[in-house]
Motif scaffolding. Sequence first.
Motif, PDB file in Angstrom:
ATOM      1  N   LYS A  52       0.842  -1.188   0.000  1.00  0.00           N
ATOM      2  CA  LYS A  52       0.000   0.000   0.000  1.00  0.00           C
ATOM      3  C   LYS A  52       0.882   1.244   0.000  1.00  0.00           C
ATOM      4  O   LYS A  52       1.829   1.347   0.784  1.00  0.00           O
ATOM      5  CB  LYS A  52      -0.903   0.005   1.235  1.00  0.00           C
ATOM      6  CG  LYS A  52      -1.975   1.072   1.210  1.00  0.00           C
ATOM      7  CD  LYS A  52      -2.887   0.938   2.414  1.00  0.00           C
ATOM      8  CE  LYS A  52      -3.977   1.996   2.379  1.00  0.00           C
ATOM      9  NZ  LYS A  52      -4.850   1.913   3.574  1.00  0.00           N
ATOM     10  N   GLY A  56      -3.071   5.531  -0.950  1.00  0.00           N
ATOM     11  CA  GLY A  56      -4.072   4.533  -0.605  1.00  0.00           C
ATOM     12  C   GLY A  56      -4.202   3.418  -1.610  1.00  0.00           C
ATOM     13  O   GLY A  56      -4.897   2.426  -1.346  1.00  0.00           O
ATOM     14  N   TRP A  74       3.688  -2.170   5.481  1.00  0.00           N
ATOM     15  CA  TRP A  74       2.787  -1.778   4.394  1.00  0.00           C
ATOM     16  C   TRP A  74       2.697  -2.854   3.319  1.00  0.00           C
ATOM     17  O   TRP A  74       1.979  -2.681   2.332  1.00  0.00           O
ATOM     18  CB  TRP A  74       3.257  -0.469   3.756  1.00  0.00           C
ATOM     19  CG  TRP A  74       3.221   0.679   4.710  1.00  0.00           C
ATOM     20  CD1 TRP A  74       4.270   1.203   5.415  1.00  0.00           C
ATOM     21  CD2 TRP A  74       2.074   1.433   5.102  1.00  0.00           C
ATOM     22  NE1 TRP A  74       3.855   2.236   6.220  1.00  0.00           N
ATOM     23  CE2 TRP A  74       2.500   2.405   6.044  1.00  0.00           C
ATOM     24  CE3 TRP A  74       0.726   1.399   4.760  1.00  0.00           C
ATOM     25  CZ2 TRP A  74       1.631   3.310   6.636  1.00  0.00           C
ATOM     26  CZ3 TRP A  74      -0.149   2.301   5.346  1.00  0.00           C
ATOM     27  CH2 TRP A  74       0.313   3.245   6.263  1.00  0.00           C
ATOM     28  N   SER A  93      -1.919   0.918   8.599  1.00  0.00           N
ATOM     29  CA  SER A  93      -2.815   1.260   9.702  1.00  0.00           C
ATOM     30  C   SER A  93      -4.259   0.889   9.393  1.00  0.00           C
ATOM     31  O   SER A  93      -5.170   1.271  10.120  1.00  0.00           O
ATOM     32  CB  SER A  93      -2.743   2.773   9.970  1.00  0.00           C
ATOM     33  OG  SER A  93      -3.071   3.507   8.797  1.00  0.00           O
ATOM     34  N   GLU A  94      -4.476   0.130   8.322  1.00  0.00           N
ATOM     35  CA  GLU A  94      -5.839  -0.201   7.893  1.00  0.00           C
ATOM     36  C   GLU A  94      -6.031  -1.708   7.874  1.00  0.00           C
ATOM     37  O   GLU A  94      -5.151  -2.466   7.462  1.00  0.00           O
ATOM     38  CB  GLU A  94      -6.106   0.358   6.483  1.00  0.00           C
ATOM     39  CG  GLU A  94      -7.499   0.048   5.952  1.00  0.00           C
ATOM     40  CD  GLU A  94      -7.687   0.486   4.511  1.00  0.00           C
ATOM     41  OE1 GLU A  94      -8.788   0.271   3.966  1.00  0.00           O
ATOM     42  OE2 GLU A  94      -6.719   1.024   3.920  1.00  0.00           O
ATOM     43  N   VAL A  96      -7.761  -4.726   6.098  1.00  0.00           N
ATOM     44  CA  VAL A  96      -8.268  -4.960   4.745  1.00  0.00           C
ATOM     45  C   VAL A  96      -8.712  -6.418   4.628  1.00  0.00           C
ATOM     46  O   VAL A  96      -7.932  -7.319   4.929  1.00  0.00           O
ATOM     47  CB  VAL A  96      -7.196  -4.655   3.678  1.00  0.00           C
ATOM     48  CG1 VAL A  96      -7.788  -4.791   2.283  1.00  0.00           C
ATOM     49  CG2 VAL A  96      -6.609  -3.268   3.889  1.00  0.00           C
TER      50      VAL A  96
END
Length: 460
Positions: A52, A56, A74, A93-94, A96
Amino acid sequence: MTRRDCMPYVLGVHLGATATTAAIARRDGSRWAAATPVPLAAGPVVPTVLCKVQDGSFVAGEAAQRQEIAHHEWVVRGFTARLGDDLPLLVGSEFVPAQRLVATMVEWVADVVAARQGHPAEHIAIAHSATWGPHRIRLVQQALAQLGLNEVTMVPEPLAVALDYAAKQQVPEHEPIAVANIGGSGMDATVLRRRQRGFEVVGSSLTADHPSGQDLDDEIFAAVRAEFGDRIDALDLADLNQRAALAHLRAECVRAKEALSHQAGAQVRVELPGVRTEFALSRSRYEQLARPHLERVPELVLQAVQSATLAPDDLDAVVLAGGTARVPLLKQLVAERLKVPPQVDVSPELAAASGAASAAVQLLSTDVDEGSVDETSVLVRIEGSDFDEEEVEIPEAPRPPIEVEPMPLDPPDEDRARRIKIIKLSLAAALIIGGLLLTFLWPTPPTGGGLLGLFQHMRQ
């Protein structure tokens, strides 16, 4: 742009756990050319890795892998095995979901090929793990539809390999073949019977985590570690350069494994702090390390054959696919155990992608050649594993775009739920207050206890 570049084409994608490949087949008028591999980067094989970036979006393949050393948080890999899990994967930090990552990888492949060809594919067929059942396939289809990829067909890996083999070798109708696909993180063995409309899977499609290409990588790395263990153990993985040195050494082990499939020996470059040398590994030594893993392949194939109530000599062919199929010892072990010489494509790691492209051709060819319907339709009946009693068919006419909508659910009635909750609490409070009154205000029952004594006391 040349006339060849303007020809319509279909795209086959093999989304493996560790590597991804692609193939295309072009249409010239009413005729389709044979499926051919298409490069996605420096070569036709790229790692199944995503990274990523700041905006984004994701980069994939080798570009993503290069970021893993410095920005590993990442970078994500192994997401095909997490498909269907309730917990998403943390990327940066996401969180998915795995299906979104799968769809993103397919989208990246489609975009790369479209850029090379000058226009998008008419149809995409994805060769996927034999362990994916209807639920996982549905998740991927939904994620692809959200990215605008609607013209997609899902093809199990064993079927894709069988279609690739049948496109190159004549398989008589009703004759069974066994397909063993050894990938980077495991293998599967399946028996398929040739039908007029394609292939039928008979018996059970068996899967195992071992052997795998990674098992063989680990064996070579263990041999190097036995020689340079002190230097490797002393590495400070918090140091970027030393972490890069370890990653380079592992990549050298993979390169050596691939070279030993067609060379008598290979050199592993060892570049560690204070060490700059080469580690020599002969094919005989490599085969000694690999034998315990490779001996499992013919055994799993034999189990798949027996599950189909067949014997090895009933098979028209045994087809090996995946990069590990190049190993000469594997061919020898299969031939000795099954008494059938295995068939291995010149590029076995590309067989599933080419077979997926062939499936897409068969789907679309009914548009231009009605007489070829019986020959080009694909029918596969899956028995065992996650595909029990399931039939997956590529129909005789082009399917409409896949439009997967989530099942509509009425929003909960919050007011009604609040009223029910208040009533329940009121009833509970009334029961508690009533119990306290009975305990402290009523005199002790004269005779008897429990409900009977209380009842007699109340009547007095």
